[in-house]
Write a protein that holds these residues in place. Structure first.
Motif, short mmCIF file in Angstrom:
data_model
loop_
_atom_site.label_atom_id
_atom_site.label_comp_id
_atom_site.label_asym_id
_atom_site.label_seq_id
_atom_site.Cartn_x
_atom_site.Cartn_y
_atom_site.Cartn_z
N PHE A 189 122.02 1.72 -14.41
CA PHE A 189 120.66 2.03 -13.98
C PHE A 189 119.81 2.69 -15.06
O PHE A 189 118.78 3.29 -14.77
CB PHE A 189 120.67 2.90 -12.70
N GLN A 190 120.23 2.57 -16.32
CA GLN A 190 119.39 3.04 -17.42
C GLN A 190 118.32 1.99 -17.72
O GLN A 190 118.51 0.80 -17.50
CB GLN A 190 120.23 3.31 -18.67
N THR A 191 117.18 2.43 -18.24
CA THR A 191 116.06 1.53 -18.48
C THR A 191 115.57 1.61 -19.92
O THR A 191 115.84 2.58 -20.63
CB THR A 191 114.88 1.85 -17.53
N ALA A 192 114.86 0.59 -20.32
CA ALA A 192 114.16 0.57 -21.60
C ALA A 192 112.93 -0.31 -21.43
O ALA A 192 112.94 -1.27 -20.66
CB ALA A 192 115.06 0.03 -22.71
N SER A 193 111.86 0.03 -22.14
CA SER A 193 110.62 -0.75 -22.05
C SER A 193 110.17 -1.18 -23.43
O SER A 193 110.34 -0.43 -24.40
CB SER A 193 109.51 0.08 -21.38
N TRP A 194 109.62 -2.38 -23.51
CA TRP A 194 109.15 -2.90 -24.80
C TRP A 194 108.02 -3.90 -24.57
O TRP A 194 107.78 -4.36 -23.45
CB TRP A 194 110.30 -3.57 -25.56
N ARG A 195 107.33 -4.21 -25.65
CA ARG A 195 106.22 -5.16 -25.59
C ARG A 195 106.67 -6.53 -26.10
O ARG A 195 107.30 -6.64 -27.15
CB ARG A 195 105.04 -4.67 -26.42
N PHE A 196 106.35 -7.55 -25.31
CA PHE A 196 106.67 -8.94 -25.66
C PHE A 196 105.35 -9.69 -25.77
O PHE A 196 104.66 -9.89 -24.78
CB PHE A 196 107.56 -9.56 -24.59
N MET A 197 104.98 -10.05 -27.00
CA MET A 197 103.64 -10.60 -27.25
C MET A 197 103.70 -12.11 -27.45
O MET A 197 104.59 -12.64 -28.12
CB MET A 197 103.04 -9.93 -28.50
N PHE A 198 102.73 -12.81 -26.86
CA PHE A 198 102.66 -14.26 -26.97
C PHE A 198 102.03 -14.68 -28.29
O PHE A 198 101.05 -14.07 -28.74
CB PHE A 198 101.86 -14.85 -25.80
N GLN A 199 102.59 -15.73 -28.90
CA GLN A 199 102.09 -16.23 -30.17
C GLN A 199 101.37 -17.57 -29.98
O GLN A 199 101.56 -18.27 -28.98
CB GLN A 199 103.25 -16.40 -31.17
N GLU A 200 100.55 -17.92 -30.97
CA GLU A 200 99.75 -19.15 -30.87
C GLU A 200 100.61 -20.40 -30.79
O GLU A 200 100.23 -21.40 -30.19
CB GLU A 200 98.80 -19.26 -32.07
N ASP A 201 101.80 -20.38 -31.42
CA ASP A 201 102.64 -21.58 -31.46
C ASP A 201 103.49 -21.74 -30.20
O ASP A 201 104.30 -22.65 -30.11
CB ASP A 201 103.54 -21.57 -32.69
N GLY A 202 103.32 -20.85 -29.23
CA GLY A 202 104.08 -20.95 -28.00
C GLY A 202 105.30 -20.07 -27.93
O GLY A 202 105.93 -19.97 -26.87
N THR A 203 105.66 -19.44 -29.02
CA THR A 203 106.79 -18.52 -29.02
C THR A 203 106.35 -17.15 -28.54
O THR A 203 105.16 -16.88 -28.37
CB THR A 203 107.41 -18.40 -30.43
N GLY A 204 107.32 -16.30 -28.31
CA GLY A 204 107.04 -14.91 -27.99
C GLY A 204 107.66 -14.02 -29.04
O GLY A 204 108.65 -14.38 -29.69
N LYS A 205 107.09 -12.87 -29.25
CA LYS A 205 107.57 -11.96 -30.30
C LYS A 205 107.71 -10.55 -29.73
O LYS A 205 106.80 -10.03 -29.10
CB LYS A 205 106.59 -11.94 -31.47
N PHE A 206 108.87 -9.94 -29.96
CA PHE A 206 109.05 -8.55 -29.58
C PHE A 206 108.27 -7.67 -30.56
O PHE A 206 108.51 -7.73 -31.76
CB PHE A 206 110.53 -8.16 -29.62
N ASP A 207 107.36 -6.88 -30.05
CA ASP A 207 106.66 -5.92 -30.90
C ASP A 207 107.48 -4.64 -30.89
O ASP A 207 107.16 -3.66 -30.22
CB ASP A 207 105.25 -5.67 -30.36
#
Length: 366
Positions: free
Chosen positions: A270-288
């Motif tokens: 039940f531990q948690t973590a939060s992060w940003r997942f940003m969409f890229q122009e080529d259709g991929t996603g990138k972890f910020d």
């Protein structure tokens, strides 16, 4: 009466000595230290245990495949190999290298199996072949991803078209209520043996999954995943994701993702973590991961807050986004400078909260 030593000696002659305890000695990286810590209470060991089956479940566009790709590329970096079973027929081998995956055949196996049973068999046969022929070092990991458990068709429910007619085990007209539970029965039959194969062959088996709502649950958490009850027992970790939209004006440019370990046999659950997942122009996603780590350090009081949207860095106020991009421009050296601020003895804050449904529509400013 015999002593304990005499009993042990006698039993060893009959059934052998005690087996060694099953432990995890390797983890594949997630790329984000707070997620690693939520997994195994360490900032830098990695997040995904080798020799175990794990689940990553969540809503669409929350970065499930990107997390799995980070694990696969991590296995390759450790001298191992990776495989991807594309049951959803949605994985882009062409775009995967942008996320760090080496798609060279041999280092990466890509298959589109027709059934659940065929998929598991390919994984075991491939891993066994690699180990028996010593194609990689003994301690090099194998990472195998199944996308997704919800899309895996049991052999008993599979049908196909041939010469304009339905062929296979069962036609559409013959399907009944038992076919609705076919996947649950298949996982119950296959997972006990598959879990042992993962341990014996050094496989980190990652099953991506979908989260559904159980309409029969009136109180508590109504969420569930597909595949019946067996996955809840045989997965060593179950990482469930929830996500809120990140908007710039009216454009959705990414997701704020929170991962929660609903089950964890490696460390405290039940531990948690939060992060940003940003969409890229080529259709991929990138972890910020730079901005995400800045947010983590600020939330935990390690970076001093400035005015809204700012933190104190090198004695000066700087916008969190500007700091993240500065760290990114410095490469791994810059990221390690952020990691050096992480406390050696970190105790996550105790949060008492009611079970809630996934909120996919909440907005977060960029």
């Amino acid at each position: 009466m015999a002593s304990a030593a005499d009993i042990a000696k006698s039993l060893a002659a009959a059934i052998g000595a005690n087996d060694e305890e099953t432990t995890v000695s390797q983890f594949l990286p997630s790329g984000f230290p707070p997620l690693d810590h939520a997994s195994n209470s360490s900032w830098d060991l990695g997040a995904f245990p080798v020799g175990r089956m794990i689940e990553i479940a969540g809503p669409p566009s929350s970065g499930k495949t990107a997390l799995a790709t980070a694990a696969m590329s991590g296995a390759q970096a450790m001298g191992g190999i990776a495989g991807f079973m594309d049951h959803e027929r949605s994985f882009s081998v062409k775009l995967a290298p942008k996320l760090g995956l080496d798609t060279t055949p041999g280092l990466f196996t890509f298959k589109t199996p027709k059934t659940f049973e065929e998929s598991l068999q390919i994984c075991v046969v491939a891993a066994n072949h690699v180990r028996q022929n010593k194609l990689i070092k003994k301690d090099a990991p194998i990472c195998w991803v199944f996308d997704s458990l919800a899309a895996m068709v049991p052999r008993s429910a599979y049908y196909e078209m041939k010469d304009g007619k339905i062929k296979g085990v069962k036609s559409l007209e013959d399907r009944n209520m038992n076919d609705n539970t076919a996947l649950a029965r298949a996982t119950s039959n296959a997972f006990p043996a598959f879990a042992q194969h993962c341990e014996d062959l050094g496989i980190c088996a990652i099953f991506l999954n979908q989260i559904r709502q159980d309409l029969n649950v009136k109180f508590g958490d109504p969420r569930k995943t597909t595949g019946g009850n067996a996955p809840a027992f045989y997965f060593s970790q179950r990482l469930w994701l929830s996500a809120s939209q990140i908007k710039k004006g009216t454009d959705i440019i990414g997701m704020e993702v929170t991962g929660k370990y609903m089950k964890n046999k490696i460390a405290r659950p039940f531990q948690t973590a939060s992060w940003r997942f940003m969409f890229q122009e080529d259709g991929t996603g990138k972890f910020d991961r730079q901005r995400s780590l800045v947010e983590f350090l600020e939330t935990n009081g390690i970076l001093t807050k400035g005015k809204p949207g700012f933190v104190i860095w090198d004695g000066k106020q700087i916008a969190k986004e500007a700091l993240a991009r500065q760290i990114e421009s410095e490469g791994e050296k810059g990221f390690k400078s952020l990691m050096s601020l992480l406390p050696a003895n970190y105790e996550p804050p105790v949060v008492v909260e009611a079970d809630t449904e996934i909120d996919e529509d909440a907005d977060i400013a960029a």
